[in-house]
Each structure stands twice: as C-alpha cells, then as structure tokens.
Design an enzyme around this catalytic site. Structure first.
Site, PDB file in Angstrom:
ATOM      1  N   LYS A 244       0.840  -1.018  -0.357  1.00 37.01           N
ATOM      2  CA  LYS A 244       0.153  -0.162  -0.235  1.00 37.01           C
ATOM      3  C   LYS A 244       0.739   1.044   0.268  1.00 37.01           C
ATOM      4  O   LYS A 244       0.844   1.816  -0.868  1.00 37.01           O
ATOM      5  CB  LYS A 244      -1.199   0.187   1.100  1.00 37.01           C
ATOM      6  CG  LYS A 244      -2.073   1.650   1.346  1.00 37.01           C
ATOM      7  CD  LYS A 244      -2.184   1.451   2.639  1.00 37.01           C
ATOM      8  CE  LYS A 244      -1.492   2.049   3.782  1.00 37.01           C
ATOM      9  NZ  LYS A 244      -1.438   3.139   4.623  1.00 37.01           N
TER      10      LYS A 244
ATOM     11  N   SER B  47       3.287  11.569  13.319  1.00 32.99           N
ATOM     12  CA  SER B  47       3.256  10.805  12.069  1.00 32.99           C
ATOM     13  C   SER B  47       4.470  11.183  11.243  1.00 32.99           C
ATOM     14  O   SER B  47       4.137  12.122  11.201  1.00 32.99           O
ATOM     15  CB  SER B  47       1.981  10.859  11.371  1.00 32.99           C
ATOM     16  OG  SER B  47       1.378  10.980  10.199  1.00 32.99           O
ATOM     17  N   SER B  48       4.976  10.095  10.596  1.00 27.85           N
ATOM     18  CA  SER B  48       6.092  10.657   9.983  1.00 27.85           C
ATOM     19  C   SER B  48       5.910  11.055   8.464  1.00 27.85           C
ATOM     20  O   SER B  48       6.221  11.344   7.524  1.00 27.85           O
ATOM     21  CB  SER B  48       6.900   9.366   9.448  1.00 27.85           C
ATOM     22  OG  SER B  48       6.318   8.267   8.647  1.00 27.85           O
ATOM     23  N   GLN B  49       3.388  10.657   8.430  1.00 24.87           N
ATOM     24  CA  GLN B  49       3.648  10.820   7.095  1.00 24.87           C
ATOM     25  C   GLN B  49       3.372  12.973   6.822  1.00 24.87           C
ATOM     26  O   GLN B  49       3.576  12.991   5.780  1.00 24.87           O
ATOM     27  CB  GLN B  49       2.351   9.831   6.940  1.00 24.87           C
ATOM     28  CG  GLN B  49       2.304   8.727   7.096  1.00 24.87           C
ATOM     29  CD  GLN B  49       0.322   7.961   7.137  1.00 24.87           C
ATOM     30  OE1 GLN B  49      -0.498   9.293   7.131  1.00 24.87           O
ATOM     31  NE2 GLN B  49       0.725   7.088   6.403  1.00 24.87           N
TER      32      GLN B  49
ATOM     33  N   GLU C  15       3.896   0.102  12.767  1.00 26.21           N
ATOM     34  CA  GLU C  15       2.594  -0.938  12.435  1.00 26.21           C
ATOM     35  C   GLU C  15       2.412  -2.184  12.219  1.00 26.21           C
ATOM     36  O   GLU C  15       1.445  -3.421  11.871  1.00 26.21           O
ATOM     37  CB  GLU C  15       2.379  -0.450  10.343  1.00 26.21           C
ATOM     38  CG  GLU C  15       3.516  -1.211   9.564  1.00 26.21           C
ATOM     39  CD  GLU C  15       3.372  -0.389   8.421  1.00 26.21           C
ATOM     40  OE1 GLU C  15       3.320  -1.347   7.375  1.00 26.21           O
ATOM     41  OE2 GLU C  15       3.729   0.568   8.219  1.00 26.21           O
TER      42      GLU C  15
ATOM     43  N   ARG D 142      -4.962   2.022  18.874  1.00 24.37           N
ATOM     44  CA  ARG D 142      -4.480   0.514  19.074  1.00 24.37           C
ATOM     45  C   ARG D 142      -3.949   0.116  20.515  1.00 24.37           C
ATOM     46  O   ARG D 142      -4.417  -0.951  20.407  1.00 24.37           O
ATOM     47  CB  ARG D 142      -3.908  -0.004  17.896  1.00 24.37           C
ATOM     48  CG  ARG D 142      -3.929   0.271  15.883  1.00 24.37           C
ATOM     49  CD  ARG D 142      -3.112   0.015  15.107  1.00 24.37           C
ATOM     50  NE  ARG D 142      -3.508   0.176  14.144  1.00 24.37           N
ATOM     51  CZ  ARG D 142      -3.129   0.243  12.337  1.00 24.37           C
ATOM     52  NH1 ARG D 142      -1.473   0.577  12.437  1.00 24.37           N
ATOM     53  NH2 ARG D 142      -3.621  -0.075  11.419  1.00 24.37           N
TER      54      ARG D 142
END
Length: 456
Positions: free
Chosen positions: A30, A186-188, A334, A365
């Site tokens: 993904k 978030s590294s995003q 993840e 989570r």
C-alpha cells in the site's frame, strides 16, 4: 479507541489443527502504491505501476487523483495464480499526468496516506479542493500538514481544527521553501511535503522540531522513490543536518514501477508459521527494501523462529516455541498489533515500546489491543509508550476490530491457537489486504470460503 465497536457479522477465525505449510503470495505494498500514484501524477510524462495493491486505501488515492484530473487506466491480466495467490497480481495502472483541476472533492475514507499526501498536491490545482472522509478521519492529526502548507504560501480553510474536513484553495502553484513542523505524531507529515516538493517554486526544506520521529523507514521509502523519478533530495542519512530533508525544484520523470509485496501484510502469515510451529514462504521478498515489514525477519526470529531468504522468497519456520520479546517498535509501529497477538501466545512476558503514536492511528490501537486480548483472558496493560503482555491461557470470544485492518489480522493469528475466536467485521481487512480470508483459509489447506472444523 473511538466510540463503540461496529457489530457486523462475525467471522469464525480458523483454528489450526497442526503446523501450517504453505506458500502465500501477498498483494503489493500500500505504501509503495500510494506514493507511486502521487509521484506519477506529478511527473512530466506518463508512467506505469505494475502489480499495484488494489484495496480501499489505494482506490481512494486513485479516485482522489482522478477527481483532480489525473488519468489512471487499469489493465488486468487474465492469468490467475491459483489458491494462495494474491488478488491483483496481474494488474497494471497507467498514470497520465495533466494540469491539476478544481473545483474537486476528495474522499479520503480513513486512509492516512490520502488525507496527508493529497492536500500538498491540491495546492497546485487550479481551483478549490475539498477533503472529507470517514468519521474517524476527523480525529486523526493533520495539523502538521495544514500548518506547514500555510507557512509555504497555501490558503486552507479547516475552521482552525487542524483536521478534516477542509478545503485547499489551489492557486496553480506554491512558493515552497523552508518550513518547520512537529511530525512526532506521524512521519506522513514529512513524506506528504516531500512528495510534492519538486513541483513547488522553491522546492522545500522540511525541519522536524518535535520529539522522536516515528516510522523512519517510511520517510526513507519516500526519499528512495523520489530519487527514482529524478528528484534531488538531501537527507540526514546522506550527511545532511539531523531531522532536515531538502527537495530541489525539478521535473519528475515517468517511470515503470513494479510494486513490491506488502511486507507488513505478510506479517499474519509469518506469524502463523511461528505460532503453529510450521513453515510459510512469501515469494518475491526483496533483498533490499525500505518497507518496515522487513524487520519481521529479525523480530520473529527472536521470538522463536528462523528464516531463509532465497530466490524462491522468504521462508519462515517456527520452532514449536514462542518466546516473549522486549523491543522498541518506534520505527515499525504498524507491526505492533501482529506482534502483540504473537506475544499473547508466548511462553514469557513481552514489552513493546516506542509506539505511543499508535493511539492516533485507525483507532487507538494500544487501547484496542489491551481490551480485546484481555477479553479473551489475556493480561495486557498499557504503558506510557506501548504494551506489557504477560501470557496466560486464552479462551474463545468475540474480538472487536474498530474498523482497523490490523486488529482483524491480529485476531486471526490468535484464533490459530485459541479455539472459538470470532472476528467482528473481518471485512475491514480490505483496507489494505483484499481477499484476506481466502488467503488465510488457503494457507490452512481449506477451500476458499470455508474454515477448518472446530475441535470437538
């Protein structure tokens, strides 16, 4: 964890009557697919993605780009690979860049890559672009991208929420330049700015100023893919300043990209070999990769198995014992749900550290894993940055997934060793792993759509 679990049909997780012995072809990554789509859309010429992942997250990305005027043509091979093979392995997507158009509306679903990677690209559109998504998407952090784009010259209306829904008022170009962000949640945030930066007038210099940065392998993946399409990128690993990434303005080249298997989605199948004392081979496992899932080779070996990488792929073999582990998963967060599932079946205590940011993922989570494993008789406690798992005998019951694909696959792993586990909303695996239940039952030697019989 957000709200109450969605009560949909329960899937009886198959119980393994003996060691598994299977070859499982995993669909494409993904992370690679969605980065490849964005880069191809920004390129100066058409490009190809071969063997892309076709799942909810990637289809949302493709539809978002189409809404902005990008052409994406899909071709499907008539060849099938038989039981245990991945859906979509014969597909190819041709991406045809064009002038980005507005007005447009983009549905991000609950895909972190879509909600974070497309707003920077939308600043280059000729008109307003509205972003909306699932209710959970409103709760996921987006402030790093929004604040950074404003500092770089973009106009964005988010009602000062720092989250969805929002509208980017594209002006056809963006100044770019230096910007400071806190990407500790978030590294995003970093990847989002880097992916579109070559098209900004001044490129970009992203400086992370927060606490430790999670999921660094995903930033390395972004950098590697940028360089593949001709971008000039300076990074800390290449002798640059710590926590600073620079992309120079340039044209991007159309490429023919073959998408690697999703190594994080290989996790439940490797875990199956570990917890049953069996053997699973994943074809096409790359010798070199930036995917976080590659860390499973070391982590699962430390938990009691062994692996061998050959021309046939990666073969992982369980020893019949499952050992606890003390591990910092900050770079590979993840993988935490699957590791927690294995740890719940281990002989000794495990401590999973460095993953406080998982409280802001598809669901919280850490809270979800604690609640659901303990509901099956487990002994899991949350720490400030992770989980402490003290194994004890588990029993059957309903495992809720909170619309989180990795909770569903973690439940399936537990179900191999614990009779009577019922997975609520296993269909959420379609987010990144379409056809999961068929792949799972085929691994166990059962026809698609069936599960092994329960113990008497």
């Amino acid at each position: 964890m957000t709200g109450n679990p969605v009560h949909t049909a329960h899937w009886p997780a198959p119980f393994a009557s003996g060691p598994v012995d299977a070859t499982v072809t995993v669909p494409g990554s993904k992370s690679v697919t969605n980065r490849g789509l964005v880069l191809a859309a920004l390129s100066s010429e058409p490009g190809w993605l071969r063997r892309p992942l076709r799942s909810r997250d990637t289809l949302l990305m493709a539809e978002g780009l189409r809404a902005l005027g990008v052409g994406i043509e899909e071709t499907v091979s008539s060849t099938t690979s038989g039981p245990g093979s991945a859906p979509g392995s014969g597909e190819a997507w041709r991406v045809i860049p064009s002038g980005l158009q507005g007005p447009a509306t983009v549905d991000v679903g609950n895909a972190g890559t879509v909600m974070r990677f497309l707003p920077p690209l939308a600043t280059l559109a000729d008109g307003p672009v509205r972003f909306d998504g699932d209710p959970r998407s409103y709760e996921r952090p987006l402030h790093g991208v929004i604040d950074a784009l404003r500092a770089l010259g973009a106009r964005i209306d988010d009602d000062n929420r720092g989250a969805l829904p929002l509208t980017v008022f594209g002006g056809g170009a963006l100044d770019g330049g230096p910007v400071e962000i806190d990407a500790s949640s978030s590294s995003q945030f970093v990847s989002a700015l880097l992916l579109s930066a070559a098209r900004f007038n001044q490129g970009v210099e992203v400086r992370h100023i927060g606490d430790s940065l999670p999921s660094l392998p995903h930033i390395r993946m972004t950098v590697d893919m940028l360089r593949t399409v001709g971008a000039q990128v300076d990074t800390p690993e290449a002798g640059g300043e710590p926590n600073v990434w620079r992309v120079k303005p340039s044209a991007l080249l159309g490429r023919d990209l073959v998408v690697e298997p999703d190594l994080s989605n290989a996790q439940p199948f490797l875990a199956a070999a570990l917890v049953t004392g069996g053997r699973v081979t994943i074809p096409d496992w790359p010798e070199r990769t930036t995917q976080p899932g590659d860390a499973l080779r070391h982590i699962f070996t430390e938990m009691g198995g062994s692996c061998e990488l050959t021309d046939a792929g990666l073969t992982f073999t369980g020893s019949g014992r499952v050992l606890g582990i003390d591990v910092d998963l900050g770079e590979v967060g993840e993988l935490t749900p699957g590791i927690a599932a294995v740890a719940a079946l281990a002989e000794s205590e495990s401590v999973l550290r460095g993953v406080a940011h998982l409280r802001l993922h598809e669901t919280d989570r850490l809270a979800a894993l604690t609640k659901e494993i303990n509901a099956l008789g487990g002994n899991v406690t949350e720490t400030s940055d992770g989980l402490r798992i003290r194994p004890r005998p588990l029993h059957g019951g309903v495992f809720h997934t909170y619309d989180d694909h990795r909770l569903a696959t973690a439940a399936a792993v537990i179900g191999l060793a614990v009779d009577g586990v019922e997975v609520e909303n296993v269909g959420t695996t379609a987010k990144t792993l379409p056809g999961f239940t068929d792949l799972w039952t085929a691994m166990l030697g059962e026809p698609a759509g069936r599960v092994p019989a329960r113990r008497a």
